[in-house]
Scaffold this motif. Structure first.
Motif, mmCIF file in Angstrom:
data_model
loop_
_atom_site.group_PDB
_atom_site.id
_atom_site.type_symbol
_atom_site.label_atom_id
_atom_site.label_comp_id
_atom_site.label_asym_id
_atom_site.label_seq_id
_atom_site.Cartn_x
_atom_site.Cartn_y
_atom_site.Cartn_z
ATOM 1 N N MET A 1 0.850 -1.200 0.000
ATOM 2 C CA MET A 1 0.000 0.000 0.000
ATOM 3 C C MET A 1 0.884 1.249 0.000
ATOM 4 O O MET A 1 1.857 1.320 0.746
ATOM 5 N N THR A 2 0.551 2.219 -0.826
ATOM 6 C CA THR A 2 1.308 3.462 -0.934
ATOM 7 C C THR A 2 0.496 4.644 -0.408
ATOM 8 O O THR A 2 -0.709 4.527 -0.153
ATOM 9 N N LYS A 3 1.174 5.794 -0.246
ATOM 10 C CA LYS A 3 0.473 6.988 0.229
ATOM 11 C C LYS A 3 -0.660 7.374 -0.720
ATOM 12 O O LYS A 3 -1.760 7.717 -0.285
ATOM 13 N N SER A 4 -0.373 7.340 -2.010
ATOM 14 C CA SER A 4 -1.399 7.717 -2.988
ATOM 15 C C SER A 4 -2.585 6.757 -2.933
ATOM 16 O O SER A 4 -3.743 7.175 -3.045
ATOM 17 N N LYS A 5 -2.309 5.476 -2.720
ATOM 18 C CA LYS A 5 -3.389 4.501 -2.629
ATOM 19 C C LYS A 5 -4.249 4.750 -1.397
ATOM 20 O O LYS A 5 -5.467 4.574 -1.431
ATOM 21 N N ILE A 6 -3.612 5.189 -0.316
ATOM 22 C CA ILE A 6 -4.354 5.503 0.908
ATOM 23 C C ILE A 6 -5.287 6.684 0.679
ATOM 24 O O ILE A 6 -6.469 6.649 1.054
ATOM 25 N N LYS A 205 -5.914 -2.641 6.868
ATOM 26 C CA LYS A 205 -4.860 -2.063 7.700
ATOM 27 C C LYS A 205 -5.467 -1.118 8.728
ATOM 28 O O LYS A 205 -6.388 -0.355 8.418
ATOM 29 N N SER A 206 -4.929 -1.170 9.942
ATOM 30 C CA SER A 206 -5.411 -0.329 11.024
ATOM 31 C C SER A 206 -4.932 1.111 10.849
ATOM 32 O O SER A 206 -4.103 1.409 9.976
ATOM 33 N N ILE A 207 -5.428 1.998 11.714
ATOM 34 C CA ILE A 207 -4.995 3.392 11.681
ATOM 35 C C ILE A 207 -3.488 3.487 11.914
ATOM 36 O O ILE A 207 -2.782 4.252 11.241
ATOM 37 N N ILE A 208 -2.985 2.701 12.858
ATOM 38 C CA ILE A 208 -1.551 2.731 13.160
ATOM 39 C C ILE A 208 -0.728 2.287 11.947
ATOM 40 O O ILE A 208 0.252 2.944 11.566
ATOM 41 N N GLU A 209 -1.143 1.186 11.316
ATOM 42 C CA GLU A 209 -0.411 0.682 10.149
ATOM 43 C C GLU A 209 -0.448 1.687 9.003
ATOM 44 O O GLU A 209 0.566 1.935 8.335
ATOM 45 N N THR A 210 -1.620 2.270 8.769
ATOM 46 C CA THR A 210 -1.770 3.234 7.683
ATOM 47 C C THR A 210 -0.975 4.501 7.950
ATOM 48 O O THR A 210 -0.328 5.058 7.052
ATOM 49 N N THR A 211 -1.007 4.966 9.198
ATOM 50 C CA THR A 211 -0.275 6.185 9.561
ATOM 51 C C THR A 211 1.223 5.999 9.388
ATOM 52 O O THR A 211 1.928 6.917 8.942
ATOM 53 N N LYS A 212 1.722 4.830 9.714
ATOM 54 C CA LYS A 212 3.152 4.547 9.536
ATOM 55 C C LYS A 212 3.557 4.696 8.074
ATOM 56 O O LYS A 212 4.642 5.196 7.766
ATOM 57 N N ILE A 213 2.677 4.259 7.173
ATOM 58 C CA ILE A 213 2.961 4.394 5.742
ATOM 59 C C ILE A 213 2.944 5.868 5.335
ATOM 60 O O ILE A 213 3.802 6.333 4.576
ATOM 61 N N LEU A 214 1.969 6.625 5.861
ATOM 62 C CA LEU A 214 1.824 8.032 5.505
ATOM 63 C C LEU A 214 3.027 8.870 5.946
ATOM 64 O O LEU A 214 3.416 9.821 5.267
ATOM 65 N N ILE A 215 3.595 8.522 7.102
ATOM 66 C CA ILE A 215 4.709 9.324 7.612
ATOM 67 C C ILE A 215 6.086 8.771 7.238
ATOM 68 O O ILE A 215 7.098 9.410 7.528
ATOM 69 N N SER A 216 6.080 7.615 6.605
ATOM 70 C CA SER A 216 7.365 7.031 6.206
ATOM 71 C C SER A 216 7.947 7.782 5.007
ATOM 72 O O SER A 216 7.228 8.432 4.249
ATOM 73 N N LYS A 217 9.237 7.684 4.825
ATOM 74 C CA LYS A 217 9.903 8.373 3.721
ATOM 75 C C LYS A 217 9.560 7.759 2.384
ATOM 76 O O LYS A 217 9.415 8.436 1.374
ATOM 77 N N THR A 218 9.442 6.441 2.362
ATOM 78 C CA THR A 218 9.148 5.756 1.096
ATOM 79 C C THR A 218 7.665 5.760 0.800
ATOM 80 O O THR A 218 7.247 5.805 -0.348
ATOM 81 N N GLY A 219 6.829 5.745 1.878
ATOM 82 C CA GLY A 219 5.387 5.735 1.664
ATOM 83 C C GLY A 219 4.886 4.460 1.062
ATOM 84 O O GLY A 219 3.886 4.445 0.355
ATOM 85 N N ARG A 220 5.551 3.320 1.355
ATOM 86 C CA ARG A 220 5.131 2.049 0.801
ATOM 87 C C ARG A 220 5.188 0.964 1.875
ATOM 88 O O ARG A 220 5.912 1.061 2.852
ATOM 89 N N GLU A 221 4.378 -0.094 1.615
ATOM 90 C CA GLU A 221 4.493 -1.309 2.424
ATOM 91 C C GLU A 221 4.218 -2.495 1.561
ATOM 92 O O GLU A 221 3.275 -2.508 0.791
#
Length: 221
Positions: A1-6, A205-221
């Motif tokens: 999942m990427t930031k744009s996908k979120i 994905k939970s709020i915590i999992e999604t937020t980690k992707i949003l604030i990560s540098k790569t924005g991917r999981e």
């Protein structure tokens, strides 16, 4: 999942909830009785300053708190659902451009159309993979704790309690209540078979999992 996908997922959730709310509005507009949760929301609106939409929002937030206490997985979709769905339904109830139904047969057809729209709305909503709504999470949470009962039996018990509370508050109960309660699953299965959608294949994905992707540098999981 990427930031744009979120982000696209959030748009999908809101769009899906609009369609879902239109479906709920049609089941209300049929004037043959409401589904359990809608019956409770309408009943509360009869005895408080809250309209139906705000009543459903309050119910959703309270259920959301129970979900957290039950340690169920909560996603952004859960929160968006809790805050928007009831108010979207209230908006359609306010606009109310549909003509009054004449006869039980016409009312039943409108209910079935409403159930189909609700299923389609849930499709768009669930495709975001950001967790289910508060009431579905509650059902899952109760199902885990009443694991000796089939999940269908748990749902019937939950809905029976909700419907009883709504009826005691004066919420509309009728043939539409029965059709909606027992027909929603059937209509959903038909719709999802047609569009070839399998909700159980999704990975939420939970709020915590999604937020980690949003604030990560790569924005991917």
């Amino acid at each position: 999942m990427t930031k744009s996908k979120i982000i696209i997922g959030w748009v999908r959730i809101v769009f899906g909830l609009l369609i879902f709310a239109l479906g709920v509005h049609l089941t209300i507009r049929a004037d043959l009785g409401l589904a359990p949760w809608d019956c409770l929301g309408m009943g509360i609106s009869y005895h408080t300053p809250l309209n139906y939409g705000l009543s459903m929002t309050v119910i959703a937030v309270l259920v959301l708190i129970i979900d957290v206490l039950l340690k169920e997985k909560i996603g952004y979709g859960t929160v968006i659902d809790a805050l928007l769905t009831g108010n979207f339904v209230q908006l359609f109830n306010y606009l109310d451009h549909f003509p009054k139904t004449k006869g039980i047969a016409a009312g039943i057809m409108i209910i079935i159309a409403g159930l189909a729209l609700m299923a389609i709305g849930m499709y768009f909503y669930m495709k975001s993979e950001q967790c289910c709504g508060p009431r579905d999470a509650l059902l899952v949470g109760l199902g885990k704790r009443l694991n000796k009962l089939p999940i269908g039996a748990v749902q019937i018990l939950l809905w029976a309690v909700v419907l009883l509370a709504g009826w005691l508050l004066g919420g509309p109960v009728g043939i539409g209540t029965i059709i909606t309660t027992f027909g929603a699953g059937i209509v959903m299965q038909i719709v999802y078979s047609i569009i070839r959608f399998e909700p159980r294949a999704l990975e939420h994905k939970s709020i915590i999992e999604t937020t980690k992707i949003l604030i990560s540098k790569t924005g991917r999981e």
